[in-house]
Design an enzyme around this catalytic site. Structure first.
Site, PDB file in Angstrom:
ATOM      1  N   GLU A 116      34.272  52.560  35.293  1.00  0.00           N
ATOM      2  CA  GLU A 116      34.026  51.156  35.629  1.00  0.00           C
ATOM      3  C   GLU A 116      35.116  50.265  35.078  1.00  0.00           C
ATOM      4  O   GLU A 116      35.330  50.229  33.857  1.00  0.00           O
ATOM      5  CB  GLU A 116      32.684  50.686  35.039  1.00  0.00           C
ATOM      6  CG  GLU A 116      31.474  51.422  35.562  1.00  0.00           C
ATOM      7  CD  GLU A 116      30.170  50.913  34.953  1.00  0.00           C
ATOM      8  OE1 GLU A 116      30.181  49.913  34.189  1.00  0.00           O
ATOM      9  OE2 GLU A 116      29.126  51.520  35.241  1.00  0.00           O
ATOM     10  N   GLU A 135      29.948  47.183  43.829  1.00  0.00           N
ATOM     11  CA  GLU A 135      28.530  46.940  43.543  1.00  0.00           C
ATOM     12  C   GLU A 135      28.254  45.445  43.466  1.00  0.00           C
ATOM     13  O   GLU A 135      28.929  44.718  42.724  1.00  0.00           O
ATOM     14  CB  GLU A 135      28.143  47.633  42.222  1.00  0.00           C
ATOM     15  CG  GLU A 135      26.703  47.374  41.808  1.00  0.00           C
ATOM     16  CD  GLU A 135      26.185  48.312  40.717  1.00  0.00           C
ATOM     17  OE1 GLU A 135      26.858  49.304  40.381  1.00  0.00           O
ATOM     18  OE2 GLU A 135      25.079  48.041  40.220  1.00  0.00           O
ATOM     19  N   ASP A 184      25.345  57.383  35.502  1.00  0.00           N
ATOM     20  CA  ASP A 184      24.822  57.085  34.166  1.00  0.00           C
ATOM     21  C   ASP A 184      23.579  56.192  34.276  1.00  0.00           C
ATOM     22  O   ASP A 184      22.912  55.932  33.276  1.00  0.00           O
ATOM     23  CB  ASP A 184      25.899  56.452  33.274  1.00  0.00           C
ATOM     24  CG  ASP A 184      26.418  55.136  33.802  1.00  0.00           C
ATOM     25  OD1 ASP A 184      26.144  54.799  34.977  1.00  0.00           O
ATOM     26  OD2 ASP A 184      27.107  54.426  33.036  1.00  0.00           O
ATOM     27  N   SER A 185      23.249  55.760  35.501  1.00  0.00           N
ATOM     28  CA  SER A 185      21.954  55.110  35.736  1.00  0.00           C
ATOM     29  C   SER A 185      20.815  56.015  35.265  1.00  0.00           C
ATOM     30  O   SER A 185      19.699  55.534  35.060  1.00  0.00           O
ATOM     31  CB  SER A 185      21.782  54.769  37.220  1.00  0.00           C
ATOM     32  OG  SER A 185      22.006  55.897  38.045  1.00  0.00           O
ATOM     33  N   LYS A 232      33.926  59.099  37.645  1.00  0.00           N
ATOM     34  CA  LYS A 232      33.864  57.672  37.992  1.00  0.00           C
ATOM     35  C   LYS A 232      33.926  56.828  36.730  1.00  0.00           C
ATOM     36  O   LYS A 232      33.267  57.137  35.744  1.00  0.00           O
ATOM     37  CB  LYS A 232      32.596  57.355  38.778  1.00  0.00           C
ATOM     38  CG  LYS A 232      32.519  55.885  39.229  1.00  0.00           C
ATOM     39  CD  LYS A 232      31.495  55.640  40.319  1.00  0.00           C
ATOM     40  CE  LYS A 232      30.091  55.505  39.821  1.00  0.00           C
ATOM     41  NZ  LYS A 232      29.927  54.417  38.827  1.00  0.00           N
ATOM     42  N   ASP A 242      29.632  60.228  36.510  1.00  0.00           N
ATOM     43  CA  ASP A 242      29.961  58.996  35.789  1.00  0.00           C
ATOM     44  C   ASP A 242      30.428  59.326  34.382  1.00  0.00           C
ATOM     45  O   ASP A 242      29.860  60.185  33.704  1.00  0.00           O
ATOM     46  CB  ASP A 242      28.708  58.119  35.651  1.00  0.00           C
ATOM     47  CG  ASP A 242      28.695  56.917  36.582  1.00  0.00           C
ATOM     48  OD1 ASP A 242      29.775  56.515  37.062  1.00  0.00           O
ATOM     49  OD2 ASP A 242      27.598  56.383  36.819  1.00  0.00           O
TER      50      ASP A 242
HETATM   51  N1  LIG Z   1      17.078  52.158  39.663  1.00  0.00           N
HETATM   52  C1  LIG Z   1      18.304  51.692  39.516  1.00  0.00           C
HETATM   53  N2  LIG Z   1      18.979  51.294  40.612  1.00  0.00           N
HETATM   54  C2  LIG Z   1      20.251  50.814  40.512  1.00  0.00           C
HETATM   55  O1  LIG Z   1      20.846  50.474  41.555  1.00  0.00           O
HETATM   56  C3  LIG Z   1      20.857  50.743  39.212  1.00  0.00           C
HETATM   57  C4  LIG Z   1      20.113  51.200  38.103  1.00  0.00           C
HETATM   58  N3  LIG Z   1      18.851  51.647  38.283  1.00  0.00           N
HETATM   59  N4  LIG Z   1      20.653  51.205  36.855  1.00  0.00           N
HETATM   60  C5  LIG Z   1      22.081  50.972  36.697  1.00  0.00           C
HETATM   61  C6  LIG Z   1      22.527  49.918  37.615  1.00  0.00           C
HETATM   62  C7  LIG Z   1      21.925  48.563  37.318  1.00  0.00           C
HETATM   63  N5  LIG Z   1      21.859  47.991  38.625  1.00  0.00           N
HETATM   64  C8  LIG Z   1      21.269  46.770  38.937  1.00  0.00           C
HETATM   65  C9  LIG Z   1      20.120  46.353  38.302  1.00  0.00           C
HETATM   66  C10 LIG Z   1      19.497  45.161  38.633  1.00  0.00           C
HETATM   67  C11 LIG Z   1      20.051  44.379  39.610  1.00  0.00           C
HETATM   68  C12 LIG Z   1      19.364  43.093  39.959  1.00  0.00           C
HETATM   69  O2  LIG Z   1      18.239  42.882  39.589  1.00  0.00           O
HETATM   70  N6  LIG Z   1      20.019  42.226  40.704  1.00  0.00           N
HETATM   71  C13 LIG Z   1      19.418  40.990  41.194  1.00  0.00           C
HETATM   72  C14 LIG Z   1      20.499  40.126  41.805  1.00  0.00           C
HETATM   73  C15 LIG Z   1      20.765  38.937  40.959  1.00  0.00           C
HETATM   74  C16 LIG Z   1      21.627  37.955  41.680  1.00  0.00           C
HETATM   75  O3  LIG Z   1      21.222  37.499  42.767  1.00  0.00           O
HETATM   76  O4  LIG Z   1      22.702  37.606  41.153  1.00  0.00           O
HETATM   77  C17 LIG Z   1      18.429  41.322  42.290  1.00  0.00           C
HETATM   78  O5  LIG Z   1      17.494  40.544  42.477  1.00  0.00           O
HETATM   79  O6  LIG Z   1      18.625  42.343  42.964  1.00  0.00           O
HETATM   80  C18 LIG Z   1      21.206  44.775  40.257  1.00  0.00           C
HETATM   81  C19 LIG Z   1      21.798  45.991  39.927  1.00  0.00           C
HETATM   82  C20 LIG Z   1      22.358  48.897  39.612  1.00  0.00           C
HETATM   83  N7  LIG Z   1      22.134  50.196  39.013  1.00  0.00           N
HETATM   84  C1  LIG Z   2      24.664  52.832  41.141  1.00  0.00           C
HETATM   85  C2  LIG Z   2      25.813  53.772  41.017  1.00  0.00           C
HETATM   86  C3  LIG Z   2      27.036  53.270  41.705  1.00  0.00           C
HETATM   87  C4  LIG Z   2      26.082  54.158  39.590  1.00  0.00           C
HETATM   88  O1  LIG Z   2      27.093  53.882  39.001  1.00  0.00           O
HETATM   89  C5  LIG Z   2      25.036  54.924  38.895  1.00  0.00           C
HETATM   90  O2  LIG Z   2      24.081  55.418  39.531  1.00  0.00           O
HETATM   91  O3  LIG Z   2      25.160  55.072  37.673  1.00  0.00           O
HETATM   92 MG   LIG Z   3      26.967  54.279  36.894  1.00  0.00          MG
END
Ligand SMILES: Nc1nc(=O)c2c([nH]1)NC[C@@H]1CN(c3ccc(C(=O)N[C@@H](CCC(=O)O)C(=O)O)cc3)CN21
Ligand SMILES: CC(C)C(=O)C(=O)O
Ligand SMILES: [Mg+2]
EC number: 2.1.2.11
Length: 270
Positions: free
Chosen positions: A121, A188, A52-53, A119, A91
């Site tokens: 959550e 994740e 669903d991303s 899948k 998803d």
């Molecule tokens: N392009 C993309 N990649 C992904 O992995 C993803 C999506 N979109 N959309 C749905 C979710 C959202 N996700 C995300 C989005 C942002 C962060 C993020 O910015 N995390 C911070 C960490 C913050 C911390 O340290 O607590 C980072 O800097 O990576 C993480 C997962 C994973 N999924």
């Molecule tokens: C990042 C993965 C695990 C996901 O749930 C998605 O792509 O939606």
């Molecule tokens: Mg997802």
């Protein structure tokens, strides 16, 4: 060293369980269309996730919350047309599995679109749903840690399970979902040590994203692998940069996971 080749026969849940038992890492990619799905098959990607991303990576929303059943079905059908060998996971969108009855109705539609597994959550509250779906022949992948559909409850896309209390909760959720019959588990954005403890304690294979290298598999979003994301998560890696072309980027990701090179420290939370 491992070099990826085309998948010879269809990958099943049993294939992935055997790989866990044998200590062989498997590859998962979140992707959304037929040509990328076909390339994944040619590259030996064992499992593909129609995530669903896609709401964020393809449709331009700020989160995964607006994604609908119709959108998921449209993309599952496209991926299923492009790939006849990888295990296809779909998803379930936000709030489409809030009750076991809703989960049954909506999971049926994802499976009929061509997915081999759905899948969902969430933690222990989903144990009953997992049992109901799996008892009726619908394999389930669970998803713990950073669960993006709960972003407004979590207060952002943050690492989960960093203190002993929340780590224990995630460990307990994993045990209950395993017991309920879940087939796979996505972890994740959790510390590597927690992902390792969970992987060692459950019978189902685990798939990590920002969860260190000790899970049974890794998953990344294709847009991040190909450098298409404006602000990519810290745990993701642009493999196109070193590979120079798209098939090469997918192959490099697969090789680096199989050989235990990715994720390295730079792409891991402690
Ligand atoms: N392009 C993309 N990649 C992904 O992995 C993803 C999506 N979109 N959309 C749905 C979710 C959202 N996700 C995300 C989005 C942002 C962060 C993020 O910015 N995390 C911070 C960490 C913050 C911390 O340290 O607590 C980072 O800097 O990576 C993480 C997962 C994973 N999924
Ligand atoms: C990042 C993965 C695990 C996901 O749930 C998605 O792509 O939606
Ligand atoms: Mg997802």
């Amino acid at each position: 060293m491992y070099a990826p080749t085309e998948l010879e026969k269809p990958v099943t849940v049993q294939t992935l369980r055997k790989m866990k038992a044998d200590g062989e890492k498997f590859i998962t990619v979140a992707l959304y269309d037929a040509p990328m799905a076909a390339m994944a098959q040619r590259t030996g990607v064992e499992a593909v996730l129609v995530g669903d991303s896609l709401g964020m990576t393809v449709l331009g929303y700020d989160s995964t919350i607006p994604v609908t059943m119709e959108q998921m079905i449209y993309h599952v059908e496209a991926v299923a047309r492009g790939n006849k060998k990888s295990l296809i996971m779909g998803d379930m969108p936000f709030m489409t599995y809030a009750t076991p009855e809703q989960a049954l109705t909506n999971a049926t539609r994802i499976m009929q679109a061509g997915a081999h597994m759905v899948k969902i959550e969430g933690g222990a509250w989903l144990a009953e749903t997992v049992k109901i779906l799996t008892d009726r022949g619908i394999p389930v992948c669970a998803h713990l840690g950073l669960t993006p559909q709960s972003v407004h409850k979590l207060g952002g896309y943050r690492v989960q399970g960093r203190d002993e209390g929340s780590a224990g909760e995630i460990l307990d959720d994993a045990a209950q979902l395993d017991q309920a019959g879940a087939d796979l588990l996505v972890l994740e954005c959790v510390p590597a040590s927690l992902a390792r403890r969970i992987t060692d304690s459950v019978s189902m294979p685990t798939i990590g994203i920002g969860a260190g290298r000790d899970t049974d598999a890794q998953v990344l979003v294709i847009n991040d692998i190909l450098g298409l994301t404006e602000q990519p998560p810290k745990f993701s890696k642009n493999f196109l940069q070193e590979a120079g072309n798209i098939p090469g980027a997918l192959r490099k990701y697969a090789e680096d996971v199989k050989n235990g090179v990715f994720p390295d420290d730079e792409h891991t939370f402690r």
